[in-house]
Design a protein around this motif. Sequence first.
Motif: not given
Length: 341
Positions: A159, A176-178, A180
């Motif tokens: 993810s 990242t899209t999260s 991180d």
Amino acid sequence: MDVIVIGGGISGLAIAYELAADREVLLLEAEKSLGLHTTGRSAATWIGSYGPPVVREFTTASHDYLIDPPFDIDGPVASPMSCLWLGVNGRDAEVHRLVAETAAELVDGAEAERLCPVLRPGAIAVAAWDETALDLDVMGLHHAYTRAFRARGGTVATSARVASALRDAGEWVVTTTSGDVFRADVVVNASGAWGDVVGSLFGAERLRLEPRRRTLFQSPTTVSLEGVPFTAGIDDGFYFKAEGGAVLCSPQDATLHEPGDPKPDELEIARAIESVNDVTTLGLRSVRTAWAGLRTFAPDGNPVTRWDAKADGFFWYVGQAGYGIQMAPALAQHAAALIRT
């Protein structure tokens, strides 16, 4: 971090494993699980006579590795299988060329019928017989690579779709899209159909990769499948093999498709059923299940394993064109050597 590998299919894991022998490696996968797309949707074969010359070279070099991998596995990932290439639609010359270029053996129609008991009598004049092929446990190999990578200290993040990247003080800063953020000297783009999409985030050149849909399906048959080899038309119009008491088949379609989750092409399935029934007694009528995956081609049809011309520290590892599983070990070793130099 020394290296970030983007893409958790068999290609990404294979090169991540090779690099982890002497580098600190992080593998980023956009999906919730590894091997969700092309790797998990293949016909699961190693065929030395399959593909263009460069592909056949890496495929042959991967043979012994697949027979006896250098890491722990739950069971054999390769078992003996034979392959029969049929001279269909007036393509006999292509059969002769394949025999001249590979270890396949030229057989006449009668011998082809003996080797593949479901062939319709008189339907084929010549064929090429390759008894060196292997049936692969693709997910078994994928899981073994994952364990071996982690055993070498490698880290996997799922993810973890790349949102942005920038070069700072000789390192890539990848977000990242999260949210991180990771830093590494080198980034390896093993993202398959998303190769150009990922490359654009790093300011890399555009390779003009072509993701192409490949449909597969299973059909029931009342005909005995005992002794039926992997059988394919030399014109890339179809292939089939026995699998789980049914016939696994593909129209070998190669329709351009945006990166994503393709759906099987019903018209191509119907065409393949007709083509298979024309040359066999299988009598395929219905479809038990169908699915599709993407095979991604570089413009010249050969795999791309090189540094980018614009983005420093960015390495391309894409364009396996559907042959990625059968040549994964040797191609990964080749690419890892280039990265180390």
